[in-house]
Structure formats: C-alpha cells, structure tokens
Design a protein around this motif. Structure first.
Motif, PDB file in Angstrom:
ATOM      1  N   TYR A  23       0.830  -1.206   0.000  1.00 13.12           N
ATOM      2  CA  TYR A  23       0.000   0.000   0.000  1.00 13.12           C
ATOM      3  C   TYR A  23       0.865   1.256   0.000  1.00 13.12           C
ATOM      4  O   TYR A  23       1.999   1.238   0.481  1.00 13.12           O
ATOM      5  CB  TYR A  23      -0.924   0.021   1.227  1.00 13.12           C
ATOM      6  CG  TYR A  23      -1.844  -1.164   1.308  1.00 13.12           C
ATOM      7  CD1 TYR A  23      -3.117  -1.129   0.730  1.00 13.12           C
ATOM      8  CD2 TYR A  23      -1.438  -2.346   1.934  1.00 13.12           C
ATOM      9  CE1 TYR A  23      -3.955  -2.238   0.784  1.00 13.12           C
ATOM     10  CE2 TYR A  23      -2.277  -3.459   1.993  1.00 13.12           C
ATOM     11  CZ  TYR A  23      -3.529  -3.397   1.418  1.00 13.12           C
ATOM     12  OH  TYR A  23      -4.343  -4.492   1.462  1.00 13.12           O
ATOM     13  N   TYR A  24       0.294   2.323  -0.528  1.00 13.25           N
ATOM     14  CA  TYR A  24       0.922   3.641  -0.450  1.00 13.25           C
ATOM     15  C   TYR A  24      -0.038   4.517   0.337  1.00 13.25           C
ATOM     16  O   TYR A  24      -1.216   4.642  -0.016  1.00 13.25           O
ATOM     17  CB  TYR A  24       1.168   4.220  -1.843  1.00 13.25           C
ATOM     18  CG  TYR A  24       2.084   5.424  -1.835  1.00 13.25           C
ATOM     19  CD1 TYR A  24       3.428   5.300  -2.199  1.00 13.25           C
ATOM     20  CD2 TYR A  24       1.621   6.680  -1.453  1.00 13.25           C
ATOM     21  CE1 TYR A  24       4.277   6.399  -2.173  1.00 13.25           C
ATOM     22  CE2 TYR A  24       2.455   7.778  -1.423  1.00 13.25           C
ATOM     23  CZ  TYR A  24       3.792   7.635  -1.786  1.00 13.25           C
ATOM     24  OH  TYR A  24       4.624   8.730  -1.749  1.00 13.25           O
ATOM     25  N   ILE A 100      -5.223   6.106   1.058  1.00  9.07           N
ATOM     26  CA  ILE A 100      -4.555   4.815   0.875  1.00  9.07           C
ATOM     27  C   ILE A 100      -4.774   4.321  -0.551  1.00  9.07           C
ATOM     28  O   ILE A 100      -5.902   4.336  -1.051  1.00  9.07           O
ATOM     29  CB  ILE A 100      -5.097   3.769   1.864  1.00  9.07           C
ATOM     30  CG1 ILE A 100      -4.920   4.258   3.313  1.00  9.07           C
ATOM     31  CG2 ILE A 100      -4.401   2.422   1.661  1.00  9.07           C
ATOM     32  CD1 ILE A 100      -5.687   3.430   4.329  1.00  9.07           C
ATOM     33  N   ASP A 102      -4.049   0.938  -2.869  1.00  6.21           N
ATOM     34  CA  ASP A 102      -3.637  -0.457  -2.956  1.00  6.21           C
ATOM     35  C   ASP A 102      -2.757  -0.602  -4.191  1.00  6.21           C
ATOM     36  O   ASP A 102      -3.206  -0.319  -5.312  1.00  6.21           O
ATOM     37  CB  ASP A 102      -4.877  -1.352  -3.057  1.00  6.21           C
ATOM     38  CG  ASP A 102      -4.553  -2.831  -2.942  1.00  6.21           C
ATOM     39  OD1 ASP A 102      -3.429  -3.233  -3.307  1.00  6.21           O
ATOM     40  OD2 ASP A 102      -5.441  -3.593  -2.507  1.00  6.21           O
ATOM     41  N   ARG A 103      -1.513  -1.030  -4.009  1.00  2.00           N
ATOM     42  CA  ARG A 103      -0.594  -1.105  -5.139  1.00  2.00           C
ATOM     43  C   ARG A 103      -1.005  -2.153  -6.172  1.00  2.00           C
ATOM     44  O   ARG A 103      -0.489  -2.148  -7.282  1.00  2.00           O
ATOM     45  CB  ARG A 103       0.830  -1.386  -4.647  1.00  2.00           C
ATOM     46  CG  ARG A 103       1.515  -0.204  -3.936  1.00  2.00           C
ATOM     47  CD  ARG A 103       1.636   1.036  -4.820  1.00  2.00           C
ATOM     48  NE  ARG A 103       2.224   0.789  -6.115  1.00  2.00           N
ATOM     49  CZ  ARG A 103       3.530   0.845  -6.358  1.00  2.00           C
ATOM     50  NH1 ARG A 103       4.390   1.136  -5.395  1.00  2.00           N
ATOM     51  NH2 ARG A 103       3.987   0.636  -7.576  1.00  2.00           N
ATOM     52  N   ILE A 190      -3.793  -1.553   8.856  1.00  2.00           N
ATOM     53  CA  ILE A 190      -3.991  -2.433   7.706  1.00  2.00           C
ATOM     54  C   ILE A 190      -3.340  -3.794   7.950  1.00  2.00           C
ATOM     55  O   ILE A 190      -3.950  -4.848   7.730  1.00  2.00           O
ATOM     56  CB  ILE A 190      -3.413  -1.788   6.435  1.00  2.00           C
ATOM     57  CG1 ILE A 190      -4.177  -0.516   6.074  1.00  2.00           C
ATOM     58  CG2 ILE A 190      -3.438  -2.775   5.270  1.00  2.00           C
ATOM     59  CD1 ILE A 190      -3.531   0.290   4.951  1.00  2.00           C
TER      60      ILE A 190
END
Length: 224
Positions: A23-24, A100, A102-103, A190
C-alpha cells in the motif's frame, strides 16, 4: 487572517512492488494556527529530555524496529518514547486524513501517480467547507519523494488559490513527526487487519489488544 497548516508524511514508494499486498499511504495533519500547541510541544520535549532520551526526531518506524539512533534503547525505553508521541498527538488540537492506494491497483509509477492524485483530490474536495474557513493554507512536506511533491503541488494548487508550499525537516516540526506517527499507525491498522504484522511489530506491541485499543482507537478520534 486565519491560517491552516498542513503537515504531510507518506509510507511506501513509487518503485517496483516487492510484495503483495502493498500500500501507499499519505497522511495530512491539519492545524489551525489560532490554536497554539506551544504548551504541548514544551511538555513533550521536557518529558523526552527528563526520561534520558537524546533524540530530536521521534521516528515511529525506527522506534518500533529498533533502527537508527533508537538501536541503543531497550524495548521498554522505546515503548515509553512512542507513548510520549501518542500522548502528544492526543493533546494537540489537530485533525488528520489518510489516503490509501492499494498497489495492486497501481502497479507502476504512472498508475500510482494518477491514482494518488485522484484520491487526494477526492479527500480534499470532501472537506471543502472546512478549508474554506481559512484565508491561507501552508503545506509542509520534506520533499522526500519527488513524485509525491509534484502531485501535492498540482492537486493543492488546483483546489486552493491561497496555498503556499514549504519544504520542512521533521527534526524541526513536531507536527511532521505527528504525521509520521499517524501514517505509521494507519499502516499498522492495515497489517493488523490482514494478520501480517512483522515479528518486530508483534514484539513491540506485546500486550493483548494494545495496538488496537490504545493506539488505533485513540488516533481515530482525530480524523477530520
């Protein structure tokens, strides 16, 4: 003139994804300059100093993982230090938002940049009435990631006509350290939900439900 200061920290990078899930996160801490935090800052610094710590930057990740200057401190000492930051955040008249990505939905730099710009823009637009109360907005970021700096400049410049950007060092701004703390906690939220806390994280938060009840529920009250 009413002034809003925004302090920003991130978790993650624009590089190749090394593991999934990943995640970023970007955390925005908001502080109305009408509400002084001088007393809270002085209490934090006195508490840190009187407890024998020789640190100017309470860097949450390294505190937990026993890295950098925190390698010389025991787990009990490092836990005390993180509790001091938690108390500081709780006592300060601040609020925050964390976005957030999700990559798995943004596998490369271009996709991540586009996704981040959209979620940050959406987050700011969702609270436009709050921001309209201020005559001036000053954004503090350490420019640690050029890609994020570019996105922040673009989104904020479009959203607000009264915005100013300042490069800032976390060592000099306790609210940048607060942003780092909150961003780290949101990532831990998370990882906890996905049952993949690291060994060092499980060791650090060894008391049952401590992470959830003491840290995560506490900072959640500060959400904008």
């Amino acid at each position: 003139m009413k002034e809003l200061n925004i302090f920003i920290d991130e978790s993650g990078d624009f590089g190749e994804i090394k593991e999934i899930p990943a995640y970023y996160l970007v955390t925005f801490v908001f502080h109305n300059q009408d509400n002084s935090i001088e007393e809270q800052v002085l209490k934090l610094e006195e508490s840190v100093r009187s407890s024998g710590f020789n640190v100017e930057y309470i860097h949450t990740g390294p505190v937990i993982r026993r890295e950098e200057v925190f390698a010389r401190y025991s787990i009990d000492d490092r836990r005390k230090l993180l509790y001091k930051m938690l108390n500081f955040v709780n006592r300060c008249p601040i609020s925050y938002l964390t976005v957030i990505v999700d990559r798995r939905e943004a596998i490369d730099k271009i996709a991540l940049s586009g996704k981040l710009a959209k979620v940050i823009n959406r987050a700011m637009s969702g609270h436009i009435e709050y921001f309209s109360n201020f005559d001036k907005i000053i954004v503090y970021y350490d420019n640690g990631q050029i890609e994020l700096s570019t996105i922040l400049n673009a989104v904020f410049s479009i959203q607000f006509s009264n915005v100013e950007f300042r490069k800032a060092e976390p060592q000099k701004y306790r609210l940048l350290q607060a942003a780092d703390f909150i961003c780290s906690m949101e990532l831990l939220r998370i990882k906890r939900d996905e049952k993949r806390l690291s060994k060092s994280e499980e060791c650090f938060f060894y008391k049952p439900q401590e992470l959830k009840k003491t840290f995560l529920k506490s900072i959640e009250k500060k959400k904008l």
